[in-house]
Design a protein around this motif. Structure first.
Motif, mmCIF file in Angstrom:
data_model
loop_
_atom_site.group_PDB
_atom_site.id
_atom_site.type_symbol
_atom_site.label_atom_id
_atom_site.label_comp_id
_atom_site.label_asym_id
_atom_site.label_seq_id
_atom_site.Cartn_x
_atom_site.Cartn_y
_atom_site.Cartn_z
ATOM 1 N N LEU A 1 0.845 -1.160 -0.120
ATOM 2 C CA LEU A 1 -0.072 -0.040 0.070
ATOM 3 C C LEU A 1 0.800 1.230 -0.245
ATOM 4 O O LEU A 1 0.528 2.328 -0.497
ATOM 5 C CB LEU A 1 -1.065 -0.083 1.201
ATOM 6 C CG LEU A 1 -1.911 0.965 1.446
ATOM 7 C CD1 LEU A 1 -2.923 1.243 0.367
ATOM 8 C CD2 LEU A 1 -2.504 1.245 2.870
ATOM 9 N N MET A 2 2.096 1.054 0.675
ATOM 10 C CA MET A 2 3.117 2.351 0.765
ATOM 11 C C MET A 2 3.590 2.734 -0.578
ATOM 12 O O MET A 2 3.625 3.948 -0.766
ATOM 13 C CB MET A 2 3.753 2.132 1.832
ATOM 14 C CG MET A 2 4.733 3.115 2.244
ATOM 15 S SD MET A 2 6.045 2.612 3.541
ATOM 16 C CE MET A 2 7.023 4.229 3.632
ATOM 17 N N VAL A 3 3.997 1.917 -1.304
ATOM 18 C CA VAL A 3 4.443 1.869 -2.449
ATOM 19 C C VAL A 3 3.542 1.940 -3.831
ATOM 20 O O VAL A 3 3.929 1.991 -4.867
ATOM 21 C CB VAL A 3 5.472 0.749 -2.865
ATOM 22 C CG1 VAL A 3 6.592 0.990 -2.073
ATOM 23 C CG2 VAL A 3 4.715 -0.551 -3.266
ATOM 24 N N GLY A 4 2.252 2.212 -3.438
ATOM 25 C CA GLY A 4 1.184 2.603 -4.539
ATOM 26 C C GLY A 4 0.537 1.149 -5.077
ATOM 27 O O GLY A 4 0.135 1.446 -5.990
ATOM 28 N N GLY A 5 0.320 0.263 -4.424
ATOM 29 C CA GLY A 5 -0.346 -1.003 -4.956
ATOM 30 C C GLY A 5 -1.646 -0.862 -4.832
ATOM 31 O O GLY A 5 -2.330 -1.680 -5.764
ATOM 32 N N GLY A 6 -2.418 -0.094 -4.012
ATOM 33 C CA GLY A 6 -3.900 -0.436 -4.063
ATOM 34 C C GLY A 6 -4.353 -1.277 -3.228
ATOM 35 O O GLY A 6 -3.472 -2.144 -2.922
ATOM 36 N N LEU A 7 -5.609 -1.395 -2.938
ATOM 37 C CA LEU A 7 -6.307 -2.170 -2.044
ATOM 38 C C LEU A 7 -6.332 -3.718 -2.419
ATOM 39 O O LEU A 7 -6.020 -4.595 -1.848
ATOM 40 C CB LEU A 7 -7.875 -1.822 -1.962
ATOM 41 C CG LEU A 7 -8.638 -2.669 -0.920
ATOM 42 C CD1 LEU A 7 -7.856 -2.465 0.317
ATOM 43 C CD2 LEU A 7 -9.997 -2.297 -0.748
ATOM 44 N N ILE A 8 -6.572 -3.867 -3.851
ATOM 45 C CA ILE A 8 -6.431 -5.438 -4.281
ATOM 46 C C ILE A 8 -5.132 -5.957 -4.269
ATOM 47 O O ILE A 8 -4.927 -6.941 -3.766
ATOM 48 C CB ILE A 8 -7.016 -5.280 -5.978
ATOM 49 C CG1 ILE A 8 -8.436 -4.941 -6.005
ATOM 50 C CG2 ILE A 8 -6.806 -6.579 -6.439
ATOM 51 C CD1 ILE A 8 -9.010 -4.583 -7.542
ATOM 52 N N VAL A 9 -4.033 -5.133 -4.562
ATOM 53 C CA VAL A 9 -2.616 -5.526 -4.706
ATOM 54 C C VAL A 9 -2.215 -5.862 -2.990
ATOM 55 O O VAL A 9 -1.701 -6.785 -2.937
ATOM 56 C CB VAL A 9 -1.992 -4.566 -5.235
ATOM 57 C CG1 VAL A 9 -0.496 -4.890 -4.985
ATOM 58 C CG2 VAL A 9 -2.027 -4.544 -6.892
ATOM 59 N N ALA A 10 -2.646 -4.988 -2.093
ATOM 60 C CA ALA A 10 -2.493 -5.160 -0.696
ATOM 61 C C ALA A 10 -3.164 -6.445 -0.330
ATOM 62 O O ALA A 10 -2.549 -6.893 0.568
ATOM 63 C CB ALA A 10 -3.041 -3.930 -0.116
ATOM 64 N N THR A 11 -4.312 -6.725 -0.562
ATOM 65 C CA THR A 11 -4.789 -7.853 -0.358
ATOM 66 C C THR A 11 -4.248 -9.229 -0.663
ATOM 67 O O THR A 11 -3.846 -10.250 -0.081
ATOM 68 C CB THR A 11 -6.359 -8.110 -0.755
ATOM 69 O OG1 THR A 11 -7.077 -6.852 -0.253
ATOM 70 C CG2 THR A 11 -7.198 -9.107 -0.127
ATOM 71 N N VAL A 12 -3.770 -9.186 -2.120
ATOM 72 C CA VAL A 12 -3.073 -10.365 -2.546
ATOM 73 C C VAL A 12 -1.627 -10.586 -1.951
ATOM 74 O O VAL A 12 -1.233 -11.232 -1.787
ATOM 75 C CB VAL A 12 -2.859 -10.025 -4.010
ATOM 76 C CG1 VAL A 12 -2.068 -11.243 -4.725
ATOM 77 C CG2 VAL A 12 -4.402 -10.285 -4.718
ATOM 78 N N ALA A 13 -0.920 -9.263 -1.549
ATOM 79 C CA ALA A 13 0.344 -9.370 -0.938
ATOM 80 C C ALA A 13 0.102 -9.872 0.395
ATOM 81 O O ALA A 13 0.850 -10.718 1.017
ATOM 82 C CB ALA A 13 0.784 -7.863 -0.821
ATOM 83 N N PHE A 14 -0.735 -9.600 1.188
ATOM 84 C CA PHE A 14 -1.214 -10.196 2.460
ATOM 85 C C PHE A 14 -1.231 -11.867 2.336
ATOM 86 O O PHE A 14 -0.540 -12.509 2.910
ATOM 87 C CB PHE A 14 -2.507 -9.728 3.006
ATOM 88 C CG PHE A 14 -2.828 -10.488 4.452
ATOM 89 C CD1 PHE A 14 -2.501 -9.822 5.512
ATOM 90 C CD2 PHE A 14 -3.675 -11.304 4.150
ATOM 91 C CE1 PHE A 14 -2.926 -10.575 6.545
ATOM 92 C CE2 PHE A 14 -4.228 -12.134 5.542
ATOM 93 C CZ PHE A 14 -3.640 -11.781 6.702
ATOM 94 N N LEU A 15 -1.917 -12.315 1.310
ATOM 95 C CA LEU A 15 -2.219 -13.520 1.226
ATOM 96 C C LEU A 15 -0.744 -14.296 0.669
ATOM 97 O O LEU A 15 -0.581 -15.380 1.175
ATOM 98 C CB LEU A 15 -3.249 -13.890 0.055
ATOM 99 C CG LEU A 15 -4.777 -13.505 0.424
ATOM 100 C CD1 LEU A 15 -5.753 -13.736 -0.743
ATOM 101 C CD2 LEU A 15 -5.090 -14.293 1.601
#
Length: 476
Positions: free
Chosen positions: A174-188
């Motif tokens: 999220l900090m580097v501009g990934g957005g909500l969808i990308v942040a969710t996938v990064a978590f998984l």
């Protein structure tokens, strides 16, 4: 162990306690210098065992070598172990005490074979050492308290620690501009990578390959989403998944501890911790690099100009991401709950200082990193001293927003695309930023310590052993 926070010691009382510690240490030194032939009682074997066990548990839980030595010396003074000498390395703890007269010295040793980062346990052990050093705990009570700490459940369930690890990656993305969808996938991706490493650990696979597998799993998910985004023209910043997971895996704790050990003069432990840091980096580079190379061979397009980076932004999502990384890092290290708000504030502070230095003064990233790390080091040491708590739970999570995940990712992609010189420069810059973080945090602590009195063993500004080996010993 009721979980109730202890009250902070008022400044006046803190000075009194420091003088008491200094008096106890000086009295112990005076007794140790009396090498008369008089017979003395043998040291209590239970006290020797307690000192060794406390040192072992502190080192295994993530405390630095110098602080472990101070803690053991404090307990030696508290429980009347005469002429005690302590030696702490990366894996071995040795205590030697000499009864005097014709009695031979007694030496005990313990080896740390398993490490489990747990700053809640470190905090409780510091409380035990301080109370013992001030004469508030007898030997039997201290031994019972140690056993209670060793068996106590951490403040967070296991699933919360796992979620905290995943939130490091999602906050970073999220900090580097990934957005909500990308942040969710990064978590998984981070959780799946962590579970992969746990699966391999239970089967006896070496830690290097555990880290490489965790990095590869997360990178594969990131590359998969990048391919889908390119095919469907979704415009997702999928590379932020890999950046976030790199930041979750980066060895911030051993890096800071290695520089701390080197500065304090324990070079054997410093070398071992630094080697551990570079092995972890090597594992991350291997895992991510292998996936990036395979992706390039399969035709997945990775544009260097659109790689994720927070730059010097101070927009709200970036600041939220900085606080989130710091707090999630703290949870994964089992930092006590009452410290989390301070960690969040220092995470935002270090990013704000870094971004301001970069944008307003146009300094290189390393300079901005050093300045931010020094500020966090000073504030963290002051907070730890005010709260009578160990300093690492404040410092280690707070530097997480500046861990060089995006630089490492860029360097690996440049290598796989054939621009080896640019890739090498990016990797060198990432290493320099990491070293700047560790050095800056330690320098901030040194600036605070230079004007402080007292310590666990009276190790204030005048009695630090490593400070008197060369020029620091003149004029004493």
């Amino acid at each position: 162990m009721s979980g109730e926070p202890e009250r902070p010691v008022p400044p006046g009382e803190d000075r009194m306690l420091s003088r008491m510690r200094d008096w106890r240490a000086s009295r112990h030194d005076a007794i140790s210098e009396d090498l008369s032939d008089e017979e003395e009682a043998l040291p209590d074997a239970r006290a020797i065992d307690l000192v060794l066990r406390v040192g072992e548990l502190l080192l295994a839980s993530g405390e630095g070598t110098e602080t472990v030595s101070e803690a053991m010396l404090s307990l030696s003074v508290a429980f009347n172990l005469p002429r005690s000498e302590v030696s702490v390395t990366f894996t071995t703890i040795t205590l030697s005490t000499h009864p005097g007269g014709d009695q031979p010295p007694i030496t005990g040793e313990r080896v740390v074979r398993r490490r489990s980062l747990d700053y809640f346990r470190v905090s409780e052990l510091h409380s035990l050492v301080q109370q013992s050093a001030l004469g508030l705990l007898e030997l039997e009570d201290a031994a019972a308290r140690l056993e209670q700490i060793r068996r106590a459940r951490p403040p967070y369930p296991t699933w919360v620690v796992v979620v905290g690890f995943g939130l490091i990656a999602s906050s970073a993305s999220l900090m580097v501009g990934g957005g909500l969808i990308v942040a969710t996938v990064a978590f998984l991706a981070a959780v799946l990578g962590d579970r992969t490493s746990v699966f391999l650990a239970r089967r006896g696979v070496a830690e290097f390959y555990q880290m490489a597998a965790a990095a590869a799993v997360a990178a594969a998910i990131g590359v998969g989403l990048l391919w889908v985004s390119n095919e469907l023209a979704l415009g997702l910043q999928a590379g932020a998944i890999i950046t976030g997971n790199i930041m979750a895996l980066l060895p911030g704790r051993p890096l800071v501890a290695s520089l701390q050990d080197g500065i304090s003069g324990t070079y054997v432990s410093a070398s071992a911790r630094l080697l551990e840091t570079f092995f972890i980096l090597g594992a991350i580079v291997s895992g991510v690099g292998a996936v990036a190379y395979v992706a390039l061979r399969l035709g997945v397009s990775i544009d260097l100009d659109s790689l994720p980076s927070a730059g010097t932004s101070m927009e709200l999502p970036v600041l939220v991401g900085a606080a989130g990384i710091a707090v999630a890092f703290a949870v994964s290290l089992v930092v006590p709950l009452r410290i989390l708000p301070w960690v969040a504030l220092m995470g935002v502070m270090i990013w704000t200082i870094y971004a301001s230095m970069r944008s307003l003064l146009e300094v290189p990233p390393v300079v901005g990193t050093v300045v931010g790390a020094i500020a966090v080091g000073m504030v963290g040491h002051w907070l730890a001293r005010w709260a009578q708590r160990p300093v690492l739970p404040y410092l280690i999570p707070s530097i997480a927003p500046l861990l060089p995940g995006s630089l490492l990712y860029r360097g690996l992609i440049e290598f796989t695309q054939g621009t080896a010189v640019s890739g090498l420069l990016s990797l060198v810059e990432a290493v320099m930023v990491g070293l700047a973080l560790g050095a800056g945090v330690n320098l901030g602590g040194e600036l605070v310590r230079a004007f402080q009195r007292g310590g666990l063993a009276g190790a204030g500004m005048r009695s630090r052993p490593a400070a008197h080996r060369t020029r620091g010993g003149y004029g004493q």
